[in-house]
Scaffold this motif. Structure first.
Motif, PDB file in Angstrom:
ATOM      1  N   UNK A  49       7.212 -20.908   0.950  1.00  9.59           N
ATOM      2  CA  UNK A  49       7.928 -20.088   1.934  1.00  9.59           C
ATOM      3  C   UNK A  49       8.793 -19.047   1.229  1.00  9.59           C
ATOM      4  N   UNK A  50       9.493 -19.475   0.168  1.00  9.72           N
ATOM      5  CA  UNK A  50      10.330 -18.539  -0.594  1.00  9.72           C
ATOM      6  C   UNK A  50       9.482 -17.470  -1.250  1.00  9.72           C
ATOM      7  N   UNK A  51       8.331 -17.858  -1.765  1.00  9.15           N
ATOM      8  CA  UNK A  51       7.426 -16.903  -2.398  1.00  9.15           C
ATOM      9  C   UNK A  51       6.899 -15.897  -1.380  1.00  9.15           C
ATOM     10  N   UNK A  52       6.540 -16.376  -0.200  1.00 11.30           N
ATOM     11  CA  UNK A  52       6.063 -15.482   0.864  1.00 11.30           C
ATOM     12  C   UNK A  52       7.171 -14.528   1.294  1.00 11.30           C
ATOM     13  N   UNK A  53       8.386 -15.033   1.395  1.00 10.11           N
ATOM     14  CA  UNK A  53       9.524 -14.180   1.763  1.00 10.11           C
ATOM     15  C   UNK A  53       9.774 -13.125   0.685  1.00 10.11           C
ATOM     16  N   UNK A  54       9.670 -13.516  -0.563  1.00  9.48           N
ATOM     17  CA  UNK A  54       9.832 -12.571  -1.669  1.00  9.48           C
ATOM     18  C   UNK A  54       8.749 -11.490  -1.609  1.00  9.48           C
ATOM     19  N   UNK A  56       7.199 -10.456   1.084  1.00 10.40           N
ATOM     20  CA  UNK A  56       7.515  -9.583   2.229  1.00 10.40           C
ATOM     21  C   UNK A  56       8.614  -8.592   1.871  1.00 10.40           C
ATOM     22  N   UNK A  57       9.639  -9.047   1.169  1.00 12.95           N
ATOM     23  CA  UNK A  57      10.729  -8.153   0.753  1.00 12.95           C
ATOM     24  C   UNK A  57      10.213  -7.083  -0.196  1.00 12.95           C
ATOM     25  N   UNK A  58       9.404  -7.499  -1.176  1.00 12.43           N
ATOM     26  CA  UNK A  58       8.847  -6.540  -2.125  1.00 12.43           C
ATOM     27  C   UNK A  58       8.010  -5.490  -1.395  1.00 12.43           C
ATOM     28  N   UNK A  59       7.164  -5.922  -0.476  1.00 14.76           N
ATOM     29  CA  UNK A  59       6.322  -4.992   0.284  1.00 14.76           C
ATOM     30  C   UNK A  59       7.174  -4.051   1.121  1.00 14.76           C
ATOM     31  N   UNK A  60       8.252  -4.568   1.712  1.00 13.08           N
ATOM     32  CA  UNK A  60       9.135  -3.729   2.523  1.00 13.08           C
ATOM     33  C   UNK A  60       9.802  -2.663   1.653  1.00 13.08           C
ATOM     34  N   UNK A  61      10.295  -3.044   0.491  1.00 11.87           N
ATOM     35  CA  UNK A  61      10.924  -2.079  -0.418  1.00 11.87           C
ATOM     36  C   UNK A  61       9.894  -1.059  -0.887  1.00 11.87           C
ATOM     37  N   UNK A  62       8.731  -1.520  -1.293  1.00  8.61           N
ATOM     38  CA  UNK A  62       7.675  -0.633  -1.776  1.00  8.61           C
ATOM     39  C   UNK A  62       7.275   0.379  -0.705  1.00  8.61           C
ATOM     40  N   UNK A  63       7.052  -0.086   0.500  1.00  4.66           N
ATOM     41  CA  UNK A  63       6.563   0.786   1.565  1.00  4.66           C
ATOM     42  C   UNK A  63       7.616   1.737   2.113  1.00  4.66           C
ATOM     43  N   UNK A  64       8.889   1.413   1.978  1.00  3.79           N
ATOM     44  CA  UNK A  64       9.935   2.246   2.554  1.00  3.79           C
ATOM     45  C   UNK A  64      10.683   3.084   1.525  1.00  3.79           C
ATOM     46  N   UNK A  65      10.201   3.111   0.310  1.00  4.85           N
ATOM     47  CA  UNK A  65      10.835   3.934  -0.717  1.00  4.85           C
ATOM     48  C   UNK A  65      10.638   5.415  -0.384  1.00  4.85           C
ATOM     49  N   UNK A  66      11.605   6.217  -0.766  1.00  6.00           N
ATOM     50  CA  UNK A  66      11.514   7.666  -0.535  1.00  6.00           C
ATOM     51  C   UNK A  66      10.612   8.354  -1.550  1.00  6.00           C
TER      52      UNK A  66
END
Length: 170
Positions: A49-54, A56-66
């Motif tokens: 679960x922690x790995x999946x959450x990590x 998701x966070x990485x993907x969110x940061x990657x996709x929302x970078x300017x």
């Protein structure tokens, strides 16, 4: 008075007690093993679960970078790109993945790619300005921050590309 008792008859109570103690010990051992297995499974599930959450966070940061973020293999091919890279270059993610990085660099700049990759490898990181081109062929100035990163057994270049057209105009 002489009494004769059969050995089996004399040992029967002791055998009965040994059997009861042995059965109890085995049941206790089985319960401990089941408890240890339950704890191990719980910890493993939490880890996933922690790995999946990590992830998701990485993907969110990657996709929302300017800025455009790219992972480039040692052969100079794009392996991972974000949404901003798609917008900056005008290619779809599928088109970008596997594309040689020199396809995104202005023709006047392609000669320095290997030199820059060597410098990033040697120094661990390097920030430089360059000129890139999009799918339509329009060239634009960029600032590139590149670094060598290790992902398991893979050594890759992490490249953050920022369009500096507006900065250059002012």
């Amino acid at each position: 008075l002489v009494v004769k008792v059969d050995v089996d008859e004399a040992l029967a109570p002791a055998r009965s007690e040994i059997l009861a103690v042995g059965t109890s010990f085995f049941a206790l051992l089985l319960a401990l093993a089941a408890g240890a297995l339950a704890i191990w499974r719980s910890q493993r599930a939490r880890h996933y679960r922690d790995l999946a959450e990590s992830d998701r966070r990485f993907a969110m940061v990657l996709e929302n970078a300017n800025d455009a973020i790219q992972l480039i293999d040692l052969d100079g091919r794009l392996r991972v790109v974000n949404r901003q890279a798609e917008e900056l270059y005008g290619y779809s993610r599928q088109e970008l993945q596997g594309m040689p990085v020199d396809s995104l660099v202005a023709r006047s700049e392609t000669g320095g790619i290997q030199e820059r990759m060597d410098r990033v490898s040697r120094d661990g990181g390097f920030i430089f300005e360059s000129v890139h081109r999009n799918k339509a062929g329009r060239e634009f100035p960029v600032e590139v921050s590149a670094r060598v990163v290790d992902f398991g057994d893979d050594r890759l270049f992490l490249s953050v590309v920022r369009d500096i057209s507006e900065r250059k105009r002012t």
